[in-house]
Write a protein that holds these residues in place. Sequence first.
Motif, PDB file in Angstrom:
ATOM      1  N   VAL A  36       0.407   7.021   7.503  1.00 63.29           N
ATOM      2  CA  VAL A  36       1.235   7.154   6.299  1.00 63.29           C
ATOM      3  C   VAL A  36       1.679   5.781   5.802  1.00 63.29           C
ATOM      4  CG1 VAL A  36       3.412   8.040   5.381  1.00 63.29           C
ATOM      5  CG2 VAL A  36       2.008   9.476   6.886  1.00 63.29           C
ATOM      6  N   GLY A  39      -0.900   3.777   3.816  1.00 66.68           N
ATOM      7  CA  GLY A  39      -1.236   4.246   2.477  1.00 66.68           C
ATOM      8  C   GLY A  39      -2.653   4.777   2.350  1.00 66.68           C
ATOM      9  N   THR A  40      -3.375   4.851   3.483  1.00 68.11           N
ATOM     10  CA  THR A  40      -4.778   5.260   3.450  1.00 68.11           C
ATOM     11  C   THR A  40      -5.101   6.222   4.581  1.00 68.11           C
ATOM     12  OG1 THR A  40      -5.440   3.133   2.495  1.00 68.11           O
ATOM     13  CG2 THR A  40      -7.173   4.445   3.512  1.00 68.11           C
ATOM     14  N   LEU A  41      -5.806   7.305   4.255  1.00 70.65           N
ATOM     15  CA  LEU A  41      -6.342   8.225   5.249  1.00 70.65           C
ATOM     16  C   LEU A  41      -7.824   7.919   5.405  1.00 70.65           C
ATOM     17  CD1 LEU A  41      -5.979  10.766   7.064  1.00 70.65           C
ATOM     18  CD2 LEU A  41      -6.672  12.137   5.076  1.00 70.65           C
ATOM     19  N   ALA A  72      -5.680  14.011   1.397  1.00 68.48           N
ATOM     20  CA  ALA A  72      -5.136  12.717   0.983  1.00 68.48           C
ATOM     21  C   ALA A  72      -4.126  12.882  -0.151  1.00 68.48           C
ATOM     22  CB  ALA A  72      -6.269  11.781   0.570  1.00 68.48           C
ATOM     23  N   LEU A  77      -1.731   9.788  -0.088  1.00 64.06           N
ATOM     24  CA  LEU A  77      -2.478   8.661   0.451  1.00 64.06           C
ATOM     25  C   LEU A  77      -3.794   8.463  -0.292  1.00 64.06           C
ATOM     26  CD1 LEU A  77      -2.064   9.415   4.270  1.00 64.06           C
ATOM     27  CD2 LEU A  77      -0.685   7.880   2.862  1.00 64.06           C
ATOM     28  N   LYS A  78      -4.333   7.267  -0.202  1.00 66.35           N
ATOM     29  CA  LYS A  78      -5.660   6.967  -0.716  1.00 66.35           C
ATOM     30  C   LYS A  78      -6.680   7.417   0.324  1.00 66.35           C
ATOM     31  CE  LYS A  78      -8.664   3.076  -1.969  1.00 66.35           C
ATOM     32  NZ  LYS A  78      -8.755   1.584  -2.076  1.00 66.35           N
TER      33      LYS A  78
END
Length: 264
Positions: A36, A39-41, A72, A77-78
């Motif tokens: 988390v 900012g990216t999965l 996402a 998230l991105k």
Amino acid sequence: MEDISPMPKFLYALMACAMVLFSVSNSQARSFDDIVASGTLRVGTTGDYKPFSFNNDGTYEGFDIAVAESFANRLGLKLELVKTTWRTLMADLQAGKYDIGMSGITRTIARQKQARFSQGYVMFGKTVLVNKDNASRFKSLVDVDKKGIRIGVNPGGTNEKFVKANIRNAKVIMFESNLAIPVAVADKKVDVMITDSVEALYYAATNEKLAAPLADAPFTRAELGYIMPAGAERLQDTINFMMDQMILKGDMATLKKQYLHIGE
């Protein structure tokens, strides 16, 4: 005062190695909070398994890609899609190259021993994909495992495992790309593709040269799921929660109809 002898040097070495291994194993998989915060999965996918994951000239598409995008978005998230292969699926997961594997992955005990799965989302079984001209020749697995029959299979997945366990007489031809096998069946370069019934039915529905004559009575029974690191308990809970939400709101049914031709 009790005399304490110095610890042998080899014990110091063993302790040092253990500490390094512990540190490495715990630094590879990102925690849910880390994901988390980043900012990216990161989703690992093979891109060679229609209708779940297909790399279409650099653009990934398919059922699992659509679900990954939904995950996402729900998490804010991105989405980062990470290329993996069936051979390296588990090694890449354990090396921390991705957070969750989504590529039509079969839930198996062997994989569960090394990782953890989401709830299942599609039930299926191993079956055959054949050229439509030859469909009447194949009424059982006995008809498949005969001398002169050519079976196409990709390495590293459950298709290869099934072939190794059940095929004794037919000729097995390995294809590095799973996508190349239906083409070879359509062109009669191989006679049979052993694959999941969902994939077989997809190709039979989208290519007039192909048929899945035994899909209604598959040789095995299993489920597909999303795979995560062994210690990713909170990520697993979150994924299952989002899957339940998608089911309740009808989103999962819509995607299954769109990509898997289920519920039409």
